[in-house]
Design a protein around this motif. Structure first.
Motif, PDB file in Angstrom:
ATOM      1  N   SER A  93       0.822  -1.206   0.000  1.00 38.15           N
ATOM      2  CA  SER A  93       0.000   0.000   0.000  1.00 38.15           C
ATOM      3  C   SER A  93       0.860   1.262   0.000  1.00 38.15           C
ATOM      4  N   ILE A  94       0.431   2.253  -0.777  1.00 39.58           N
ATOM      5  CA  ILE A  94       1.094   3.560  -0.730  1.00 39.58           C
ATOM      6  C   ILE A  94       0.261   4.560   0.061  1.00 39.58           C
ATOM      7  N   GLU A  95      -0.776   4.057   0.731  1.00 39.39           N
ATOM      8  CA  GLU A  95      -1.600   4.892   1.607  1.00 39.39           C
ATOM      9  C   GLU A  95      -0.997   4.873   3.005  1.00 39.39           C
ATOM     10  N   PRO A  96      -0.714   6.041   3.572  1.00 36.44           N
ATOM     11  CA  PRO A  96      -0.201   6.047   4.945  1.00 36.44           C
ATOM     12  C   PRO A  96      -1.234   5.470   5.908  1.00 36.44           C
ATOM     13  N   PRO A  97      -0.808   4.675   6.889  1.00 40.70           N
ATOM     14  CA  PRO A  97      -1.759   4.155   7.874  1.00 40.70           C
ATOM     15  C   PRO A  97      -2.249   5.281   8.791  1.00 40.70           C
ATOM     16  N   GLU A  98      -3.328   5.021   9.493  1.00 46.37           N
ATOM     17  CA  GLU A  98      -3.905   6.036  10.375  1.00 46.37           C
ATOM     18  C   GLU A  98      -2.936   6.511  11.456  1.00 46.37           C
ATOM     19  N   ASP A  99      -2.045   5.627  11.895  1.00 40.89           N
ATOM     20  CA  ASP A  99      -1.111   6.002  12.966  1.00 40.89           C
ATOM     21  C   ASP A  99       0.199   6.609  12.439  1.00 40.89           C
ATOM     22  N   ALA A 100       0.248   6.922  11.151  1.00 40.66           N
ATOM     23  CA  ALA A 100       1.453   7.536  10.576  1.00 40.66           C
ATOM     24  C   ALA A 100       1.669   8.914  11.197  1.00 40.66           C
ATOM     25  N   GLU A 101       2.932   9.321  11.230  1.00 41.99           N
ATOM     26  CA  GLU A 101       3.292  10.600  11.831  1.00 41.99           C
ATOM     27  C   GLU A 101       3.603  11.635  10.760  1.00 41.99           C
ATOM     28  N   ALA A 102       3.466  12.889  11.136  1.00 42.58           N
ATOM     29  CA  ALA A 102       3.856  13.979  10.242  1.00 42.58           C
ATOM     30  C   ALA A 102       5.369  13.950  10.063  1.00 42.58           C
ATOM     31  N   PRO A 103       5.856  14.315   8.887  1.00 48.27           N
ATOM     32  CA  PRO A 103       7.311  14.286   8.663  1.00 48.27           C
ATOM     33  C   PRO A 103       8.038  15.324   9.523  1.00 48.27           C
ATOM     34  N   GLN A 104       9.210  14.924   9.997  1.00 52.77           N
ATOM     35  CA  GLN A 104      10.086  15.819  10.751  1.00 52.77           C
ATOM     36  C   GLN A 104      11.399  15.926   9.992  1.00 52.77           C
ATOM     37  N   ARG A 105      11.831  17.135   9.747  1.00 51.93           N
ATOM     38  CA  ARG A 105      13.061  17.375   8.990  1.00 51.93           C
ATOM     39  C   ARG A 105      14.266  16.768   9.704  1.00 51.93           C
ATOM     40  N   HIS A 106      15.095  16.047   8.943  1.00 49.43           N
ATOM     41  CA  HIS A 106      16.327  15.455   9.472  1.00 49.43           C
ATOM     42  C   HIS A 106      17.298  16.585   9.811  1.00 49.43           C
ATOM     43  N   PRO A 107      17.995  16.507  10.942  1.00 50.52           N
ATOM     44  CA  PRO A 107      18.897  17.602  11.339  1.00 50.52           C
ATOM     45  C   PRO A 107      20.028  17.881  10.346  1.00 50.52           C
ATOM     46  N   LYS A 108      20.403  16.908   9.531  1.00 49.12           N
ATOM     47  CA  LYS A 108      21.483  17.112   8.572  1.00 49.12           C
ATOM     48  C   LYS A 108      20.974  17.433   7.164  1.00 49.12           C
ATOM     49  N   ALA A 109      19.656  17.587   7.018  1.00 52.57           N
ATOM     50  CA  ALA A 109      19.084  17.900   5.707  1.00 52.57           C
ATOM     51  C   ALA A 109      19.396  19.340   5.332  1.00 52.57           C
ATOM     52  N   PRO A 110      19.510  19.622   4.035  1.00 50.66           N
ATOM     53  CA  PRO A 110      19.723  21.009   3.604  1.00 50.66           C
ATOM     54  C   PRO A 110      18.583  21.909   4.091  1.00 50.66           C
ATOM     55  N   ALA A 111      18.899  23.149   4.348  1.00 52.56           N
ATOM     56  CA  ALA A 111      17.915  24.112   4.844  1.00 52.56           C
ATOM     57  C   ALA A 111      17.019  24.604   3.712  1.00 52.56           C
ATOM     58  N   PRO A 112      15.847  25.166   4.064  1.00 52.15           N
ATOM     59  CA  PRO A 112      14.975  25.744   3.039  1.00 52.15           C
ATOM     60  C   PRO A 112      15.741  26.732   2.153  1.00 52.15           C
ATOM     61  N   GLY A 113      15.488  26.633   0.840  1.00 52.55           N
ATOM     62  CA  GLY A 113      16.151  27.484  -0.139  1.00 52.55           C
ATOM     63  C   GLY A 113      17.442  26.908  -0.684  1.00 52.55           C
ATOM     64  N   GLU A 114      18.046  25.969   0.016  1.00 51.70           N
ATOM     65  CA  GLU A 114      19.316  25.383  -0.439  1.00 51.70           C
ATOM     66  C   GLU A 114      19.083  24.335  -1.522  1.00 51.70           C
ATOM     67  N   ARG A 115      20.092  24.190  -2.379  1.00 55.87           N
ATOM     68  CA  ARG A 115      20.068  23.127  -3.379  1.00 55.87           C
ATOM     69  C   ARG A 115      20.453  21.826  -2.692  1.00 55.87           C
ATOM     70  N   THR A 116      19.797  20.753  -3.081  1.00 58.20           N
ATOM     71  CA  THR A 116      20.104  19.454  -2.503  1.00 58.20           C
ATOM     72  C   THR A 116      21.328  18.852  -3.184  1.00 58.20           C
ATOM     73  N   ARG A 117      21.941  17.899  -2.521  1.00 62.33           N
ATOM     74  CA  ARG A 117      23.077  17.191  -3.107  1.00 62.33           C
ATOM     75  C   ARG A 117      22.574  16.060  -3.995  1.00 62.33           C
ATOM     76  N   GLU A 118      23.425  15.614  -4.914  1.00 60.69           N
ATOM     77  CA  GLU A 118      23.077  14.449  -5.725  1.00 60.69           C
ATOM     78  C   GLU A 118      23.028  13.225  -4.809  1.00 60.69           C
ATOM     79  N   HIS A 119      22.236  12.227  -5.203  1.00 60.96           N
ATOM     80  CA  HIS A 119      22.129  11.011  -4.391  1.00 60.96           C
ATOM     81  C   HIS A 119      23.480  10.322  -4.262  1.00 60.96           C
ATOM     82  N   HIS A 120      24.192  10.214  -5.352  1.00 64.26           N
ATOM     83  CA  HIS A 120      25.598   9.783  -5.375  1.00 64.26           C
ATOM     84  C   HIS A 120      26.156  10.174  -6.738  1.00 64.26           C
TER      85      HIS A 120
END
Length: 188
Positions: free
Chosen positions: A4-31
């Motif tokens: 299933s690609i439907e989130p279950p009822e007990d799914a949580e809202a996403p929380q930004r990873h502390p090492k993720a790029p900040a808003p406005g920044e360009r992301t890095r390539e996957h590899h």
């Protein structure tokens, strides 16, 4: 039975990873050899930036002659690849490594060669190791005509996933030693 690609009822809202790029920044390539976002032969060369909410991404894909399916039109499989890359970039805002478990794509209109395709993708929910994402592709501008939509489920994995399943020469090029690769494969 499909995953299933439907989130279950007990799914949580996403929380930004502390090492993720900040808003406005360009992301890095996957590899360095990613055929979605790296600058290598055969790549879509998708560029992505973090949106203001910190868990959504906007991505740019310039559709070139080499991306044709039908005459003068983007190949549908490459639109799916663009979505996989963009939705995969969104998941990196909440977790470091995950792999696509399932993806659905709806094609809304043809994408002409020579256009820019903008993709907006976001993490909708997280449930344990599962990350639920969705996105929309727009022609020409971020508010242009909708070319397609997609939803996907990614599953969080550790480094051992890649150590066990990737080619040793690719892992070594990324800095993994032959001993680490062999140890991970022996632990299967």
């Amino acid at each position: 039975m499909p995953i299933s690609i439907e989130p279950p009822e007990d799914a949580e809202a996403p929380q930004r990873h502390p090492k993720a790029p900040a808003p406005g920044e360009r992301t890095r390539e996957h590899h360095s050899q990613c055929r979605g976002c790296a600058d290598v032969p055969g790549s879509l060369r998708i560029a992505s930036w973090v949106e203001d909410d910190g868990v959504s991404i906007r991505s740019r894909f310039d559709v070139l002659d080499e991306h044709q399916g039908g005459p003068g039109l983007l190949h549908g499989g490459l639109l799916m690849t663009a979505f996989d890359d963009a939705l995969g970039t969104a998941h990196t805002q909440v977790t470091r490594a995950a792999v696509t478990a399932r993806m659905e794509t709806d094609f809304r209109r043809p994408v002409p060669v020579g256009t820019t395709l903008w993709l907006r993708s976001r993490v909708d929910a997280v449930a344990g190791r599962k990350v639920y994402t969705s996105g929309t592709a727009y022609l020409g501008e971020l508010d242009g005509e909708v070319a397609g939509t997609a939803r996907a489920l990614f599953v969080k994995v550790g480094a051992e996933h890649f150590l066990r399943h990737s080619r040793p020469e690719d892992l070594e090029a990324l800095g993994a030693s032959r001993e680490v690769i062999e140890a991970a494969r022996a632990a299967r």
